[in-house]
Design a protein around this motif. Structure first.
Motif, PDB file in Angstrom:
ATOM      1  N   THR A 163       0.810  -1.368  -0.168  1.00 34.48           N
ATOM      2  CA  THR A 163      -0.023   0.088  -0.024  1.00 34.48           C
ATOM      3  C   THR A 163       0.752   1.414  -0.077  1.00 34.48           C
ATOM      4  N   ASP A 194      -1.591  -6.753   1.445  1.00 33.97           N
ATOM      5  CA  ASP A 194      -0.732  -5.791   1.687  1.00 33.97           C
ATOM      6  C   ASP A 194       0.475  -6.510   1.994  1.00 33.97           C
ATOM      7  N   THR A 333       1.187   5.516   3.943  1.00 36.51           N
ATOM      8  CA  THR A 333       0.292   5.058   2.966  1.00 36.51           C
ATOM      9  C   THR A 333      -1.026   5.787   2.925  1.00 36.51           C
ATOM     10  N   LYS A 334      -1.533   5.549   1.766  1.00 31.73           N
ATOM     11  CA  LYS A 334      -3.071   6.343   1.624  1.00 31.73           C
ATOM     12  C   LYS A 334      -3.919   5.574   2.750  1.00 31.73           C
ATOM     13  N   PRO A 335      -3.919   4.238   2.742  1.00 37.02           N
ATOM     14  CA  PRO A 335      -4.818   3.615   3.994  1.00 37.02           C
ATOM     15  C   PRO A 335      -4.652   4.060   5.297  1.00 37.02           C
ATOM     16  N   GLU A 338      -6.030   7.592   5.754  1.00 34.75           N
ATOM     17  CA  GLU A 338      -7.564   7.510   5.668  1.00 34.75           C
ATOM     18  C   GLU A 338      -8.142   7.058   7.031  1.00 34.75           C
ATOM     19  N   GLN A 339      -7.314   6.192   7.519  1.00 34.73           N
ATOM     20  CA  GLN A 339      -7.898   5.744   8.787  1.00 34.73           C
ATOM     21  C   GLN A 339      -7.492   6.757   9.767  1.00 34.73           C
ATOM     22  N   ARG A 392       0.315  -0.583  10.260  1.00 38.67           N
ATOM     23  CA  ARG A 392       0.766  -1.966   9.669  1.00 38.67           C
ATOM     24  C   ARG A 392       1.866  -2.509  10.344  1.00 38.67           C
TER      25      ARG A 392
END
Length: 610
Positions: A163, A194, A333-335, A338-339, A392
């Motif tokens: 990701t 991922d 990362t983008k995710p 976002e979270q 992550r």
């Protein structure tokens, strides 16, 4: 709980089988088994309480009416991860009575696709959304006008990616979309993984197996699970259970005055039963830099000793230990953003993530870490337990193995260049490389595992000539190749192209290459030291200088290996090979490209690039 005849409706033979099976099942396997038994409720295989005594489970597995199913499993893999998962999936299918065709996409004849009814695709994404080398030709075929209609096809896709790259799992998404466009129906939804892929991959396998088994109700999991209990000849150590390996040597290969620091690390595998071949990689689970961890804790106002949860099993560890060893904090990362936006309700982050600002987001993520994020968006005060829950897991770092196990039994060597630079007013570090350079001494241990890479291997015929192109640390696997050839007495010619900055300080493994040249293990060597001349000279320039001889080797059947930087070096080398083939062979540019494609299909052109 141990089953007994007196506390269950099973007879003695069934109880013994179940007591062997049940303790070995993972959570995923239990969930799948529950679903499977529910799916076959009311069928002839399951008896009611008023029926005659049931046959033993082993008998059911043999006598159930099995509907033969053929399944084709195709993989596209650069480092071997997708290939390893494909093999695992194939084994599970075979244990349940399916007839499996397992193939690399490069080896699969595309015209056979219209004959396939059940297709499983496992593929990684390489570089900036590109297919791995052994998936390129199949990817091109499927997206061409020659691709057949596939109305009878049932398929499912497992895609591997990272990701931290913009085009996450793009190749898998491409295959999934195209197979549907051609008329295929999904056996199970695509799963995008991922870097921490074990759990989602296992769930995908269970979903696919469940879907296939609905059409083949006679296939039970009992015999498969019992077979798994009885197996176990491989090492118990793996990606999910790394071996704590002792460091034997940790040396700087660069001379005094060099701008670079390259570590040669020798690691003991004694007692692990880990096996590897030249071309494989060593996975190392690193630790984050203590300075960055402490700065992050201070910036967030956290208590370093607070206990936080580090995995789905509920295991806890102090916050500082967790940030050191368990979570990735150097890559955005983008995710993750976002979270974080959902967790903190940060208006600034929500604006950055808004539609139309994709380029701004990409620019922000590049080169920044978690400390940048919390400082830039004033995230201080977010509870530590909630914040680490969205991080992550720490991914392993993969390094091309620089040794032959025949030359160094029970050892593995790696060549690692320390990454240090300054950006936005702070010093930045390569997580694993600087740990090895600064904080790991002989006698200490590292958590490691072997990542097999079947796509970067010496030719089966020891008389085949080999051409190796590996500037900088890209030369590491070629030390393994030549060490192996020396031990096995291989007689094939060998040619090494090597480059770095300065001859006097940056000639990695110089003494060993000279010895192999003297002994005839290495036939010839061409070097390029880019900072020793007015004009920068790289390995591709040396290749062009020797173009006639290099083409002659290709015509003699030589295999070409490239290792190192994917973004620039590998592209330049590929273009140079095409130029040499075009000029020396009298081909058009299209014919030269086809020549290289055939070499890849014949496994005569292999790359280990990153």
């Amino acid at each position: 709980m141990v089953l007994q005849v007196t506390n269950s409706p099973f007879n003695q033979e069934q109880v013994e089988l179940l007591n062997r099976l049940l303790p070995t099942l993972t959570e995923t396997q239990r969930i799948w088994l529950n679903g499977y038994l529910a799916a076959i409720q009311g069928s002839a295989v399951v008896t009611t309480s008023g029926a005659a005594p049931a046959a033993p489970l082993a008998t059911l597995a043999v006598n159930a009416p099995v509907i033969s199913k053929e399944v084709t499993v195709l993989f596209g893999s650069q480092t071997g991860k997708a290939q390893g998962l494909a093999k695992k999936m194939s084994k599970k299918l075979e244990e349940q009575g399916f007839q499996v065709t397992l193939s690399s996409m490069a080896d699969f004849k595309p015209n056979n696709l219209k004959k396939v009814q059940n297709l499983l695709v496992l593929v990684s994404t390489h570089g900036e959304g590109d297919p791995p080398d052994n998936a390129i030709s199949f990817h091109e075929f499927l997206h061409s006008k020659r691709a057949p209609k596939l109305e009878e096809l049932r398929f499912s896709v497992l895609s591997l990616g990272d990701t931290s790259y913009e085009l996450f799992c793009q190749t898998g998404k491409d295959f999934d979309k195209r197979l549907e466009e051609l008329g295929g129906k999904r056996l199970a939804p695509r799963v995008d993984c991922d870097v921490d892929f074990d759990e989602p991959a296992a769930e995908w396998m269970s979903s696919v197996l469940g879907s296939l088994s609905e059409a083949s109700a006679g296939s039970t999991v009992v015999s498969a699970a019992l077979a798994a209990v009885e197996s176990g000849t491989e090492s118990e150590y793996s990606r999910t259970n790394p071996f704590q390996a002792e460091v034997l040597e940790n040396l700087n290969l660069n001379g005094r005055g060099s701008d670079r620091e390259t570590r040669h690390v020798e690691i003991s595998l004694e007692g692990s039963n880990l096996q590897y071949e030249p071309g494989d990689c060593l996975g190392i689970y690193p630790e984050n830099h203590p300075r960055l961890v402490d700065e992050l804790i201070e910036a967030m106002g956290w208590n370093a000793e607070e206990q936080v949860t580090i995995n789905k099993n509920g295991e806890k560890r102090s916050l500082r230990e967790a940030l050191l060893r368990n979570f990735e904090i150097t890559v955005l990362t983008k995710p993750l953003l976002e979270q974080t936006a959902k967790l903190t309700l940060s208006k600034g982050l929500q604006e950055l993530l808004a539609a139309g600002r994709e380029q701004d987001l990409k620019a922000y993520i590049s080169g920044r870490d978690l400390l940048d994020l919390v400082q830039d968006y004033s995230l201080k005060g977010v509870p530590a337990g909630e914040f680490v829950a969205i991080l992550r897991k720490m991914p392993a770092r993969l390094y091309s193995i620089a040794s032959s196990s025949k030359a160094f039994p029970d050892e593995v060597h790696v060549t690692v260049r320390a990454v240090r630079y300054e950006a936005r007013g702070r010093e930045r570090y390569g997580v694993c490389s600087v740990q090895l350079a600064e904080r790991v001494k002989a006698g200490e241990t590292l958590p490691v595992y072997i990542q097999n890479n079947p796509n970067f291997k010496l030719p089966e015929n020891p008389e085949t000539p080999i051409i190796m192109i590996g500037p900088g640390t890209g030369v590491a696997p070629f030390r393994a190749f030549l060490g192996e050839r020396e031990e096995t007495g291989a007689e094939g010619k060998s040619w090494l192209f090597y480059g770095d900055q300065h001859f006097s300080t940056d000639f990695l493994y110089q003494v060993e290459w000279q010895k192999w040249l003297k002994d005839g293990v290495l036939t010839r060597m061409d070097v390029a030291f880019s900072r020793d001349t007015d004009q920068k000279v790289y390995v591709q320039h040396r290749m062009l200088e020797k173009s006639a001889e290099l083409y002659k080797w290709l015509q003699e059947g030589a295999s070409v290996y490239v290792c190192g930087d994917e973004k620039k070096m590998a592209h330049d080398v590929h273009a140079t090979l095409a130029t040499i083939i075009e000029q020396e062979g009298g081909f058009s540019s299209e014919e030269a490209a086809e020549y290289l494609t055939r070499m890849q299909q014949q496994k005569r052109y292999q790359r280990d690039v990153y």
